[in-house]
Design a protein around this motif. Sequence first.
Motif, mmCIF file in Angstrom:
data_model
loop_
_atom_site.group_PDB
_atom_site.id
_atom_site.type_symbol
_atom_site.label_atom_id
_atom_site.label_comp_id
_atom_site.label_asym_id
_atom_site.label_seq_id
_atom_site.Cartn_x
_atom_site.Cartn_y
_atom_site.Cartn_z
ATOM 1 N N ILE A 119 0.839 -1.205 0.000
ATOM 2 C CA ILE A 119 0.000 0.000 0.000
ATOM 3 C C ILE A 119 0.871 1.252 0.000
ATOM 4 O O ILE A 119 0.505 2.277 -0.596
ATOM 5 N N THR A 120 2.032 1.184 0.652
ATOM 6 C CA THR A 120 2.974 2.316 0.606
ATOM 7 C C THR A 120 3.320 2.640 -0.841
ATOM 8 O O THR A 120 3.346 3.805 -1.248
ATOM 9 N N LEU A 121 3.574 1.595 -1.624
ATOM 10 C CA LEU A 121 3.892 1.807 -3.043
ATOM 11 C C LEU A 121 2.678 2.361 -3.788
ATOM 12 O O LEU A 121 2.817 3.225 -4.658
ATOM 13 N N LEU A 122 1.499 1.882 -3.413
ATOM 14 C CA LEU A 122 0.279 2.320 -4.093
ATOM 15 C C LEU A 122 0.020 3.811 -3.871
ATOM 16 O O LEU A 122 -0.416 4.516 -4.778
ATOM 17 N N ILE A 123 0.311 4.314 -2.644
ATOM 18 C CA ILE A 123 0.055 5.737 -2.372
ATOM 19 C C ILE A 123 1.274 6.607 -2.691
ATOM 20 O O ILE A 123 1.171 7.832 -2.737
ATOM 21 N N GLY A 124 2.440 5.962 -2.935
ATOM 22 C CA GLY A 124 3.655 6.738 -3.170
ATOM 23 C C GLY A 124 4.069 6.838 -4.625
ATOM 24 O O GLY A 124 5.013 7.554 -4.947
ATOM 25 N N ALA A 125 3.378 6.125 -5.520
ATOM 26 C CA ALA A 125 3.785 6.135 -6.942
ATOM 27 C C ALA A 125 2.750 6.871 -7.792
ATOM 28 O O ALA A 125 2.872 8.076 -8.018
ATOM 29 N N ALA A 126 1.719 6.178 -8.255
ATOM 30 C CA ALA A 126 0.740 6.774 -9.188
ATOM 31 C C ALA A 126 0.111 8.077 -8.685
ATOM 32 O O ALA A 126 -0.049 9.020 -9.482
ATOM 33 N N PRO A 127 -0.258 8.209 -7.371
ATOM 34 C CA PRO A 127 -0.885 9.475 -6.934
ATOM 35 C C PRO A 127 -0.002 10.709 -7.107
ATOM 36 O O PRO A 127 -0.513 11.825 -7.179
ATOM 37 N N GLU A 128 1.320 10.523 -7.196
ATOM 38 C CA GLU A 128 2.198 11.686 -7.419
ATOM 39 C C GLU A 128 1.931 12.304 -8.805
ATOM 40 O O GLU A 128 2.069 13.512 -8.993
ATOM 41 N N LEU A 129 1.572 11.457 -9.769
ATOM 42 C CA LEU A 129 1.226 11.958 -11.111
ATOM 43 C C LEU A 129 -0.057 12.793 -11.054
ATOM 44 O O LEU A 129 -0.172 13.831 -11.707
ATOM 45 N N ALA A 130 -1.022 12.324 -10.231
ATOM 46 C CA ALA A 130 -2.273 13.068 -10.083
ATOM 47 C C ALA A 130 -2.036 14.391 -9.364
ATOM 48 O O ALA A 130 -2.651 15.407 -9.688
ATOM 49 N N ALA A 131 -1.129 14.377 -8.374
ATOM 50 C CA ALA A 131 -0.802 15.606 -7.640
ATOM 51 C C ALA A 131 -0.176 16.633 -8.584
ATOM 52 O O ALA A 131 -0.493 17.827 -8.520
ATOM 53 N N PHE A 132 0.710 16.157 -9.476
ATOM 54 C CA PHE A 132 1.298 17.064 -10.473
ATOM 55 C C PHE A 132 0.212 17.644 -11.370
ATOM 56 O O PHE A 132 0.204 18.847 -11.670
ATOM 57 N N ALA A 133 -0.738 16.790 -11.790
ATOM 58 C CA ALA A 133 -1.818 17.238 -12.681
ATOM 59 C C ALA A 133 -2.660 18.327 -12.029
ATOM 60 O O ALA A 133 -2.980 19.341 -12.661
ATOM 61 N N ILE A 134 -3.000 18.143 -10.745
ATOM 62 C CA ILE A 134 -3.866 19.129 -10.084
ATOM 63 C C ILE A 134 -3.115 20.441 -9.864
ATOM 64 O O ILE A 134 -3.699 21.531 -9.919
ATOM 65 N N ILE A 135 -1.796 20.367 -9.662
ATOM 66 C CA ILE A 135 -0.983 21.591 -9.540
ATOM 67 C C ILE A 135 -1.012 22.363 -10.859
ATOM 68 O O ILE A 135 -1.201 23.583 -10.888
ATOM 69 N N ILE A 136 -0.833 21.645 -11.974
ATOM 70 C CA ILE A 136 -0.862 22.306 -13.289
ATOM 71 C C ILE A 136 -2.248 22.891 -13.564
ATOM 72 O O ILE A 136 -2.390 24.041 -14.012
#
Length: 495
Positions: free
Chosen positions: A242-259
């Motif tokens: 689960i650490t990998l699940l919350i530490g990998a793909a969601p970072e891409l979503a965080a970048f998207a929402i920042i943009i």
Amino acid sequence: MIDKLSWMAIYPEAALLIMACVIALLDLSTTSPRRTATYVLTLLTLAVIAVLTGFNAAAGKTIYGFGGMVVSDPMGNWLKCFATLALMVTLVYGRPYAADRGMLRGGEMFTMSMLALLGMFVMMSGSNFLVLYLGLELLTLSSYALVALRRDNALASEAAMKYFVLGAMASGFLLYGLSMMYGATGSLDINEVFKAIASRQVNHQVLVFGLVFIVAGLAFKVGAAPFHMWVPDVYQGAPTAITLLIGAAPELAAFAIIIRLLVEGLLPLAIDWQQMLTLLAIASLLVGNLAAIAQTNLKRMLAYSTIAQMGFMLLGLVAGVVNGNTYNAQFAYSAAMFYIVTYVLTTLASFGIILLLAREGFESEEITDLAGLNQRSPLYAGVMAIAMFSLAGVPPLVGFYAKFAVLQALIASGQAMHIALAVFAVVMSLIGAFYYLRVVKVMYFDAPLTATTVAAPPDVRAVLTVNGALILILGILPGSLMTLCAQAIVATLAS
């Protein structure tokens, strides 16, 4: 009647939601303790969705739907494609670990991860404050449940509580900031907010006040200092899969929402939010790199490493607007996008090795647990070494080129402040290299604590090998991915 374009804009999300519901229902009749049928169907679904979003991205079209509330553009579609692939890899690595720890008694891990991915998709597609917030909440609520999936584990329950309390506070910050923007501009639509701010008819003080809350909420979500306090505890306490699940793909979503928020909606306020991101980046690089040196727990060390890496990514967003000109924007934002994509690729490999070494009743979380790994399994030691060297920014690996691209964007702005930031980032990277190289030293030069060889299922072995090879290949030939990121950012800025 909803028009055809609206459905075209959201059909990957619709397919994902339908299949998540179908898989949840089919799982009720599955008796296999390893949930083989659910696992295979989930991977097939994700593979199809990755292909669909990849085709959409390659087409290069920008489609607005539902009255401009959602957008399907190359940046969002590429990020969806990469996030889907990252989740597939995560499930391949995490399934043996989850099965050994009784986390597959039901199919919740698969269905909740698909719903988390749906939240990411909505964040990447949102062109409206409400849509972005709904996507964020869907992702975070699914993540809270996944962290607490090992109900009989006190550490996991504690991590879930910390994540929930701090995540709720971050959501509150973001929502308060968005509500102030709505109050000031009279619109929830990102394009309308942009026009209202650009007209200079809106009270600047109210905008900046709202912007502070928005940036604070976003900083919580990416784990940037000083809003990083949840990251080490959640990374260490959550089950490693689960650490990998919350530490990998969601970072891409965080970048998207920042943009979506800062660049597409609030670009006229760039001079204000770039100053805030500069402070966050400096704090993240300092806290992340210095705190990581003191860690003996590998997951906790990688958590602080993540904070430092997010600081580096934020530097790319700092150099987009110079003296009111956006000539440097496409280089800066595409460097940041390239950085976040390659960071996720490297994170998958490093946590994949930790998951592989974990056995029933043994977590393999301490740095000393990797002792002598090269003597036990040269292949897996090599993959971990590649991941560590890449995170440290050692050429010719992809992490080096990602750092180089961000530094190049900073220096290209020609601002003394940005050049000073680039020098500071290089110094911090040198400090950070210590704790990454320590892991390599333990694997190659320390005596092994156990003589057992490392056995991996065929799917895990194949994916890990490809993962390690990609880190090396994209470092030697980064041009295609860099071009892809540049074209995606240009299309987004143009729309």
